[in-house]
Scaffold this motif. Structure first.
Motif, short mmCIF file in Angstrom:
data_model
loop_
_atom_site.label_atom_id
_atom_site.label_comp_id
_atom_site.label_asym_id
_atom_site.label_seq_id
_atom_site.Cartn_x
_atom_site.Cartn_y
_atom_site.Cartn_z
N ALA A 61 0.62 -1.16 -0.20
CA ALA A 61 -0.11 -0.26 0.16
C ALA A 61 0.86 1.26 0.12
O ALA A 61 1.85 1.32 0.63
N PRO A 62 0.30 2.36 -0.49
CA PRO A 62 1.23 3.45 -0.66
C PRO A 62 1.11 4.31 0.86
O PRO A 62 0.32 3.95 1.45
N ASP A 63 2.21 4.92 1.06
CA ASP A 63 2.28 5.69 2.42
C ASP A 63 1.47 6.92 2.51
O ASP A 63 0.96 7.17 3.52
N VAL A 64 1.18 7.44 1.19
CA VAL A 64 0.48 8.55 1.13
C VAL A 64 -0.86 8.51 0.36
O VAL A 64 -0.82 7.99 -0.67
N ARG A 65 -1.91 8.92 0.96
CA ARG A 65 -3.10 8.62 0.17
C ARG A 65 -3.38 9.88 -0.82
O ARG A 65 -3.87 10.89 -0.14
N GLU A 66 -3.07 9.65 -2.03
CA GLU A 66 -3.13 10.63 -2.79
C GLU A 66 -4.53 11.52 -3.06
O GLU A 66 -4.43 12.65 -3.32
N GLU A 67 -5.41 10.73 -2.95
CA GLU A 67 -6.83 11.28 -3.20
C GLU A 67 -6.97 12.32 -1.99
O GLU A 67 -7.88 13.22 -2.40
N LEU A 68 -6.64 12.23 -0.89
CA LEU A 68 -6.81 13.30 0.20
C LEU A 68 -5.62 14.59 0.11
O LEU A 68 -5.91 15.52 0.37
N VAL A 69 -4.61 13.95 -0.40
CA VAL A 69 -3.50 15.01 -0.19
C VAL A 69 -3.37 15.94 -1.33
O VAL A 69 -3.25 17.13 -1.48
N ALA A 70 -3.91 15.44 -2.68
CA ALA A 70 -3.70 16.40 -3.99
C ALA A 70 -4.56 17.44 -3.97
O ALA A 70 -4.01 18.58 -4.23
N PRO A 71 -5.94 17.58 -3.37
CA PRO A 71 -6.38 18.89 -3.33
C PRO A 71 -5.80 19.81 -2.42
O PRO A 71 -5.63 21.03 -2.54
N LEU A 72 -5.26 19.33 -1.21
CA LEU A 72 -4.56 20.55 -0.36
C LEU A 72 -3.47 20.80 -0.74
O LEU A 72 -2.91 21.81 -0.74
N ARG A 73 -2.63 19.92 -1.42
CA ARG A 73 -1.29 20.26 -2.10
C ARG A 73 -1.41 21.40 -3.25
O ARG A 73 -0.77 22.53 -3.22
N GLU A 74 -2.79 21.10 -3.94
CA GLU A 74 -2.99 22.50 -5.04
C GLU A 74 -3.38 23.61 -4.43
O GLU A 74 -2.65 24.53 -4.73
N LYS A 75 -4.20 23.58 -3.21
CA LYS A 75 -4.31 24.65 -2.47
C LYS A 75 -3.32 25.68 -2.01
O LYS A 75 -3.04 26.63 -2.12
N VAL A 76 -2.47 24.66 -1.35
CA VAL A 76 -1.09 25.16 -0.85
C VAL A 76 -0.37 25.97 -1.84
O VAL A 76 0.37 27.03 -1.68
N GLN A 77 -0.12 25.19 -2.84
CA GLN A 77 0.72 25.88 -4.00
C GLN A 77 0.07 27.06 -4.81
O GLN A 77 0.89 28.08 -5.23
N ASP A 78 -1.27 27.07 -4.91
CA ASP A 78 -2.06 28.18 -5.47
C ASP A 78 -1.80 29.47 -4.60
O ASP A 78 -2.12 30.59 -4.85
N GLY A 79 -1.75 28.83 -3.07
CA GLY A 79 -1.92 30.09 -2.08
C GLY A 79 -3.22 30.25 -1.62
O GLY A 79 -3.47 31.34 -1.02
N THR A 80 -4.12 29.53 -2.11
CA THR A 80 -5.24 29.54 -1.56
C THR A 80 -5.80 28.61 -0.35
O THR A 80 -7.12 28.82 -0.05
N TYR A 81 -4.94 28.14 0.09
CA TYR A 81 -5.22 27.29 1.46
C TYR A 81 -5.31 28.34 2.58
O TYR A 81 -4.26 29.03 2.92
N ASP A 82 -6.39 28.49 3.47
CA ASP A 82 -6.53 29.20 4.56
C ASP A 82 -6.97 28.48 5.55
O ASP A 82 -8.14 27.71 5.28
N ILE A 83 -6.30 28.64 6.68
CA ILE A 83 -6.64 28.15 7.88
C ILE A 83 -7.19 29.11 9.15
O ILE A 83 -6.39 30.05 9.01
#
Length: 88
Positions: free
Chosen positions: A52-74
């Motif tokens: 099994a992969p170490d990272v679940r890409e289906e959960l990480v990919a949308p967050l990664r895109e938001k961080v790279q775009d600068g739209t991820y806000d907490i």
């Protein structure tokens, strides 16, 4: 010097000598290992986890895109609340 005493001592030492026996035959038995069904299930589960992969890409990919775009806000309040709940 008494010869009888010498013979008696010699008899004691002769009884303690190792008697060599004939050659023994080689053992023909072999070891067998039987793994239970539970053991087989555990091996299958370990192999599945290993593959099994170490990272679940289906959960990480949308967050990664938001961080790279600068739209991820907490919300800092939400973050602080979760930190306090975890470590307090």
């Amino acid at each position: 010097m008494r010869i009888e005493a010498y013979n008696q001592v010699q008899q004691v030492y002769n009884t303690q000598k190792v008697q060599h026996t004939g050659k023994t035959e080689k053992a023909t038995k072999t070891d067998n290992v039987q793994i239970s069904s539970l053991g087989k299930d555990i091996q299958v589960a370990k192999q599945a986890v290993k593959n099994a992969p170490d990272v679940r890409e289906e959960l990480v990919a949308p967050l990664r895109e938001k961080v790279q775009d600068g739209t991820y806000d907490i919300s800092s309040d939400d973050f602080a609340d979760k930190m306090l709940a975890e470590f307090a």
